[in-house]
Enzyme design. Sequence first.
Site, PDB file in Angstrom:
ATOM      1  N   ASN A 164       0.864  -1.190   0.000  1.00  0.00           N
ATOM      2  CA  ASN A 164       0.000   0.000   0.000  1.00  0.00           C
ATOM      3  C   ASN A 164       0.898   1.236   0.000  1.00  0.00           C
ATOM      4  OD1 ASN A 164      -1.781   2.068   0.532  1.00  0.00           O
ATOM      5  ND2 ASN A 164      -2.296   1.377   2.609  1.00  0.00           N
ATOM      6  N   HIS A 217      -9.231   1.414   5.792  1.00  0.00           N
ATOM      7  CA  HIS A 217      -7.892   1.534   6.386  1.00  0.00           C
ATOM      8  C   HIS A 217      -7.968   2.505   7.564  1.00  0.00           C
ATOM      9  CE1 HIS A 217      -3.692   2.602   6.883  1.00  0.00           C
ATOM     10  NE2 HIS A 217      -3.417   1.476   6.254  1.00  0.00           N
ATOM     11  N   GLY A 221       3.080   2.040  10.912  1.00  0.00           N
ATOM     12  CA  GLY A 221       4.062   3.109  10.738  1.00  0.00           C
ATOM     13  C   GLY A 221       4.882   3.421  11.978  1.00  0.00           C
ATOM     14  N   SER A 266       3.810  -2.329  10.384  1.00  0.00           N
ATOM     15  CA  SER A 266       5.259  -2.410  10.579  1.00  0.00           C
ATOM     16  C   SER A 266       5.861  -3.747  10.138  1.00  0.00           C
ATOM     17  CB  SER A 266       5.642  -2.101  12.027  1.00  0.00           C
ATOM     18  OG  SER A 266       5.350  -0.740  12.307  1.00  0.00           O
TER      19      SER A 266
HETATM   20  P1  PGA Z   1       3.195   0.167   7.706  1.00  0.00           P
HETATM   21  O1  PGA Z   1       1.704   0.427   7.200  1.00  0.00           O
HETATM   22  O2  PGA Z   1       3.694  -1.091   7.049  1.00  0.00           O
HETATM   23  O3  PGA Z   1       3.957   1.400   7.259  1.00  0.00           O
HETATM   24  O4  PGA Z   1       3.147   0.044   9.192  1.00  0.00           O
HETATM   25  C1  PGA Z   1       0.806  -0.631   7.090  1.00  0.00           C
HETATM   26  C2  PGA Z   1      -0.501  -0.151   6.550  1.00  0.00           C
HETATM   27  O5  PGA Z   1      -0.891   0.988   6.830  1.00  0.00           O
HETATM   28  O6  PGA Z   1      -1.171  -0.894   5.802  1.00  0.00           O
END
Ligand code: PGA
Length: 247
Positions: A11, A97, A171, A209
């Site tokens: 994504n 999301h 994130g 993450s």
């Molecule tokens: P991330 O985001 O891998 O940066 O933690 C995951 C997501 O929002 O689908």
Amino acid sequence: MTKAKPLIAGNWKMNGLRAEAVALAEAAAAAAAASDACEVAVFPPFTALDAVAGVLAGSPVALGGQDCHEAEAGAYTSCISAAMLADLGCRYVILGHSERRHGRRETSETVYDKARAAFRAGLIPIVCVGETRAQRIRGLGDDAVVDQVFGSVPYAEGPMMLAYEPVWAIGTGKAATVEDIARMHDILGGVLDALERDCEGSPILYGGSVSPDNAADILAADGVSGLLIGGASLDAQAFGEIIRAAG
Ligand code: PGA
């Protein structure tokens, strides 16, 4: 028991002008062509979908949109319909999301309507659910996630997927533990069965993450059918390593 091929989904969120998106898509296509152990999909921003569709034609990588509107068409300035995504060659659409639920105050009712629109357009909705840090600390995490599933998943008129994405793990560099993920996926699998909306057995992805370091362990967890990856999917090398980790 052998697992079906996991889905490795990138994504890209609101990142990448067309040239960057094309380069990322080329790298993803090359990595996917070298591995037949997983399915791969990328979710570019709307503005890059057409350019990326051109790159992915004939490759094993599927295309998806990051959201869609619940209506078929009409006076909805700035919005994108599910049929428009399908017209661009999308197979999937991410719905609900946390950056829409919490960032844009999107309700489960809206996600439900969007999922219905996705089915009508022949897309596979990936419905995201996840608890906030505050809900988790107060012991309300499981209920919050279960409520989101009840409220957001309509009768399945075609294939669909769920994505468990704890908001506190997105994130932050702090993925949920494999034990937590397996526990929540077990709960979610039970809820999909109990819903009686023809969605039992739908794949359940994990997101939050995910990195080349933890991807193989998370994929091996019970009930995990794939990964929804944000930050690491913007790094061609890291995304390629995650694809290889699925092998
Ligand atoms: P991330 O985001 O891998 O940066 O933690 C995951 C997501 O929002 O689908």
